[in-house]
Motif scaffolding. Structure first.
Motif, PDB file in Angstrom:
ATOM      1  N   ILE A 101       0.862  -1.170   0.000  1.00  0.00           N
ATOM      2  CA  ILE A 101       0.000   0.000   0.000  1.00  0.00           C
ATOM      3  C   ILE A 101       0.898   1.219   0.000  1.00  0.00           C
ATOM      4  CG2 ILE A 101      -1.887  -1.135   1.213  1.00  0.00           C
ATOM      5  CD1 ILE A 101      -0.984   0.373   3.769  1.00  0.00           C
ATOM      6  N   GLY A 102       0.359   2.352  -0.445  1.00  0.00           N
ATOM      7  CA  GLY A 102       1.203   3.529  -0.477  1.00  0.00           C
ATOM      8  C   GLY A 102       0.416   4.810  -0.620  1.00  0.00           C
ATOM      9  N   VAL A 103       1.136   5.923  -0.482  1.00  0.00           N
ATOM     10  CA  VAL A 103       0.524   7.245  -0.588  1.00  0.00           C
ATOM     11  C   VAL A 103       1.512   8.185  -1.269  1.00  0.00           C
ATOM     12  CG1 VAL A 103       1.266   7.802   1.765  1.00  0.00           C
ATOM     13  CG2 VAL A 103      -0.569   9.113   0.696  1.00  0.00           C
ATOM     14  N   LEU A 104       0.998   8.977  -2.212  1.00  0.00           N
ATOM     15  CA  LEU A 104       1.799   9.935  -2.950  1.00  0.00           C
ATOM     16  C   LEU A 104       1.640  11.328  -2.362  1.00  0.00           C
ATOM     17  CD1 LEU A 104       0.989   8.738  -6.588  1.00  0.00           C
ATOM     18  CD2 LEU A 104       2.873   8.020  -5.092  1.00  0.00           C
ATOM     19  N   ASP A 105       2.366  12.285  -2.921  1.00  0.00           N
ATOM     20  CA  ASP A 105       2.214  13.685  -2.523  1.00  0.00           C
ATOM     21  C   ASP A 105       0.744  14.066  -2.620  1.00  0.00           C
ATOM     22  OD1 ASP A 105       1.960  16.622  -2.937  1.00  0.00           O
ATOM     23  OD2 ASP A 105       4.136  16.601  -2.802  1.00  0.00           O
ATOM     24  N   VAL A 106       0.168  14.564  -1.521  1.00  0.00           N
ATOM     25  CA  VAL A 106      -1.284  14.782  -1.475  1.00  0.00           C
ATOM     26  C   VAL A 106      -1.744  15.885  -2.416  1.00  0.00           C
ATOM     27  CG1 VAL A 106      -1.512  13.882   0.857  1.00  0.00           C
ATOM     28  CG2 VAL A 106      -1.057  16.318   0.525  1.00  0.00           C
ATOM     29  N   PHE A 107      -0.850  16.764  -2.844  1.00  0.00           N
ATOM     30  CA  PHE A 107      -1.249  17.849  -3.738  1.00  0.00           C
ATOM     31  C   PHE A 107      -0.846  17.598  -5.196  1.00  0.00           C
ATOM     32  CE2 PHE A 107      -0.807  20.045   0.421  1.00  0.00           C
ATOM     33  CZ  PHE A 107      -2.142  20.352   0.593  1.00  0.00           C
ATOM     34  N   LYS A 108      -0.123  16.508  -5.448  1.00  0.00           N
ATOM     35  CA  LYS A 108       0.293  16.184  -6.813  1.00  0.00           C
ATOM     36  C   LYS A 108      -0.392  14.936  -7.352  1.00  0.00           C
ATOM     37  CE  LYS A 108       4.857  18.363  -6.453  1.00  0.00           C
ATOM     38  NZ  LYS A 108       6.341  18.141  -6.504  1.00  0.00           N
ATOM     39  N   GLY A 109      -0.663  13.966  -6.500  1.00  0.00           N
ATOM     40  CA  GLY A 109      -1.355  12.754  -6.928  1.00  0.00           C
ATOM     41  C   GLY A 109      -0.574  11.962  -7.959  1.00  0.00           C
ATOM     42  N   GLY A 110      -1.315  11.207  -8.773  1.00  0.00           N
ATOM     43  CA  GLY A 110      -0.691  10.406  -9.819  1.00  0.00           C
ATOM     44  C   GLY A 110      -0.921   8.921  -9.691  1.00  0.00           C
ATOM     45  N   ALA A 111      -1.724   8.502  -8.681  1.00  0.00           N
ATOM     46  CA  ALA A 111      -1.927   7.070  -8.464  1.00  0.00           C
ATOM     47  C   ALA A 111      -2.884   6.448  -9.469  1.00  0.00           C
ATOM     48  CB  ALA A 111      -2.435   6.821  -7.043  1.00  0.00           C
ATOM     49  N   LEU A 112      -3.733   7.247 -10.096  1.00  0.00           N
ATOM     50  CA  LEU A 112      -4.702   6.690 -11.040  1.00  0.00           C
ATOM     51  C   LEU A 112      -4.029   6.423 -12.382  1.00  0.00           C
ATOM     52  CD1 LEU A 112      -8.210   8.317 -10.514  1.00  0.00           C
ATOM     53  CD2 LEU A 112      -7.634   5.892 -10.659  1.00  0.00           C
ATOM     54  N   PRO A 276       1.994  12.221   5.331  1.00  0.00           N
ATOM     55  CA  PRO A 276       2.282  10.783   5.297  1.00  0.00           C
ATOM     56  C   PRO A 276       3.702  10.479   5.759  1.00  0.00           C
ATOM     57  CG  PRO A 276       1.249  11.526   3.252  1.00  0.00           C
ATOM     58  CD  PRO A 276       1.648  12.757   4.007  1.00  0.00           C
ATOM     59  N   THR A 277       3.836   9.424   6.550  1.00  0.00           N
ATOM     60  CA  THR A 277       5.149   8.946   6.990  1.00  0.00           C
ATOM     61  C   THR A 277       5.160   7.434   6.917  1.00  0.00           C
ATOM     62  OG1 THR A 277       4.497   8.736   9.312  1.00  0.00           O
ATOM     63  CG2 THR A 277       5.358  10.885   8.604  1.00  0.00           C
ATOM     64  N   ILE A 278       6.341   6.869   6.800  1.00  0.00           N
ATOM     65  CA  ILE A 278       6.460   5.418   6.767  1.00  0.00           C
ATOM     66  C   ILE A 278       6.056   4.836   8.114  1.00  0.00           C
ATOM     67  CG2 ILE A 278       8.906   5.420   7.413  1.00  0.00           C
ATOM     68  CD1 ILE A 278       7.074   2.986   5.023  1.00  0.00           C
ATOM     69  N   GLU A 279       6.318   5.576   9.206  1.00  0.00           N
ATOM     70  CA  GLU A 279       5.901   5.104  10.528  1.00  0.00           C
ATOM     71  C   GLU A 279       4.381   5.021  10.607  1.00  0.00           C
ATOM     72  OE1 GLU A 279       9.885   6.752  10.609  1.00  0.00           O
ATOM     73  OE2 GLU A 279       7.988   7.712  10.055  1.00  0.00           O
ATOM     74  N   GLY A 280       3.721   6.037  10.036  1.00  0.00           N
ATOM     75  CA  GLY A 280       2.264   6.037  10.036  1.00  0.00           C
ATOM     76  C   GLY A 280       1.693   4.893   9.222  1.00  0.00           C
ATOM     77  N   LEU A 281       2.284   4.637   8.053  1.00  0.00           N
ATOM     78  CA  LEU A 281       1.827   3.527   7.215  1.00  0.00           C
ATOM     79  C   LEU A 281       1.995   2.188   7.928  1.00  0.00           C
ATOM     80  CD1 LEU A 281       3.104   4.434   3.623  1.00  0.00           C
ATOM     81  CD2 LEU A 281       0.721   4.256   4.373  1.00  0.00           C
ATOM     82  N   ASN A 282       3.122   2.027   8.606  1.00  0.00           N
ATOM     83  CA  ASN A 282       3.343   0.773   9.338  1.00  0.00           C
ATOM     84  C   ASN A 282       2.371   0.628  10.507  1.00  0.00           C
ATOM     85  OD1 ASN A 282       5.456  -0.205   7.733  1.00  0.00           O
ATOM     86  ND2 ASN A 282       6.982   0.990   8.843  1.00  0.00           N
ATOM     87  N   THR A 283       2.046   1.744  11.175  1.00  0.00           N
ATOM     88  CA  THR A 283       1.048   1.709  12.240  1.00  0.00           C
ATOM     89  C   THR A 283      -0.300   1.264  11.687  1.00  0.00           C
ATOM     90  OG1 THR A 283       2.133   3.457  13.513  1.00  0.00           O
ATOM     91  CG2 THR A 283      -0.205   3.097  13.938  1.00  0.00           C
TER      92      THR A 283
END
Length: 326
Positions: A101-112, A276-283
């Motif tokens: 799972i992942g998250v990109l820059d919230v103001f740039k996007g690009g996941a679609l 977003p942080t890697i620590e947050g994603l792991n939590t």
């Protein structure tokens, strides 16, 4: 690795959603582009699902120009689930075939897009006990809920917490995480969300169609407005003298007002800006593996992207909507 490269070479193009001007869902278009290459510290992800967030239409609608900029074309989609297709030589935490799972820059996007390029710090292993669709719904709203409950509101045991808009994407997680912190949670929802909020652990559930929360004869340690229908000034009557109000509308004016207010008032105004942080994603992955409930309202195909965003923007959802790539 050779087999993967051969597979990619069979089709060097992919689909990607972009927009060339600010506007409503009509500006979104599915384009064909080359599959991107990667640097040594990057990974190529084959996207399986992408979740829809209110921040998406605020950005492509032009409400966040100061943060997103006005250079076009721009891309859509912030959080996603997928499979590692290819890794750079410096990547150590993941290998081809890993589900993430992942998250990109919230103001740039690009996941679609069928494929996207990320760094290791953008992704975490997908919880094995949930689907790709549910996994895609986890990062942005889950990270937002953690940031609100643990940092902005700093919720602790036995505190009274009011969550307005408790059945939306963030609310689903905020109720559950606040309960894990030992708080007494009052959830404000529509009629169809009453049973759901109770199922997630809310101590009190208020149907806003039947009761005006501004008339409640109660005071809270934290008032969290996720539906953006309650202003700070309106919420003050519900707040204890040292309470915190959290809003999810990060407008420049609100940020300035919160700075000034928090210097002089015991009742604090906090503004969510997702970090977003890697620590947050792991939590989040740990919470999901431990049974955190993830609620999907509806799934859409890639070709129905305009309808997906149009319907999501109308609101009244329970949980999240997700676009599935095939």
């Amino acid at each position: 690795m050779t087999g993967l490269l051969v597979q990619l070479n069979k089709s060097t193009n992919m689909r990607k959603v972009i927009y060339r001007q600010f506007g409503d869902e009509s500006v979104l278009e599915v384009t064909e582009q080359a599959v991107p290459g990667i640097e040594k510290d990057q990974l190529l992800i084959r996207v399986k699902a992408v979740s829809i967030n209110p921040l998406d239409w605020k950005v492509y609608g032009g409400e966040m120009k100061l943060m997103s900029g006005s250079t076009f074309p721009k891309s859509v989609g912030i959080d996603f689930s997928g499979i590692v297709e290819q890794t750079g030589s410096a990547v150590t935490r993941f290998t081809a075939g890993d589900a993430v799972i992942g998250v990109l820059d919230v103001f740039k996007g690009g996941a679609l897009a069928d494929f996207l390029v990320v760094k290791e710090s953008d992704i975490a292993p997908k919880p094995a006990n949930i689907s790709f669709e549910k996994a895609a719904a986890l990062p942005v709203t889950g990270l937002s809920a953690i940031q609100i409950i643990d940092q902005l509101a700093a919720v602790s045991a036995n505190q009274e917490v009011l969550i307005n808009g408790a059945t939306g994407g963030i609310g689903v997680f905020a109720v559950q995480i606040a309960k894990k912190r030992g708080a007494r949670v009052t959830a404000v929802v529509s009629t169809k969300g009453v049973a759901e909020a109770a199922k997630w652990g809310a101590d009190t559930v208020i149907d806003y169609t039947k009761q005006d929360i501004k008339l409640l004869n109660r005071r809270f340690d934290a008032v969290i407005d996720l539906s953006t229908t309650l202003s700070f000034n309106q919420a003050k009557i519900l707040m204890k003298p040292k309470a915190v109000f959290v809003t999810t509308l990060p407008s420049p004016l609100t940020l300035i007002y919160s700075f000034v207010n928090n210097l002089i008032s015991g009742q604090k105004l906090k503004v969510l800006i997702v970090k977003p942080t890697i620590e947050g994603l792991n939590t989040l992955t740990n919470l999901a593996e431990a049974g955190l409930q993830i609620v999907l309202d509806k799934t859409y195909s890639f070709t129905n992207v305009r309808d997906a965003y149009r319907e999501a923007r109308r609101g009244k959802l329970i949980g999240k909507s997700v676009i599935v790539l095939d």
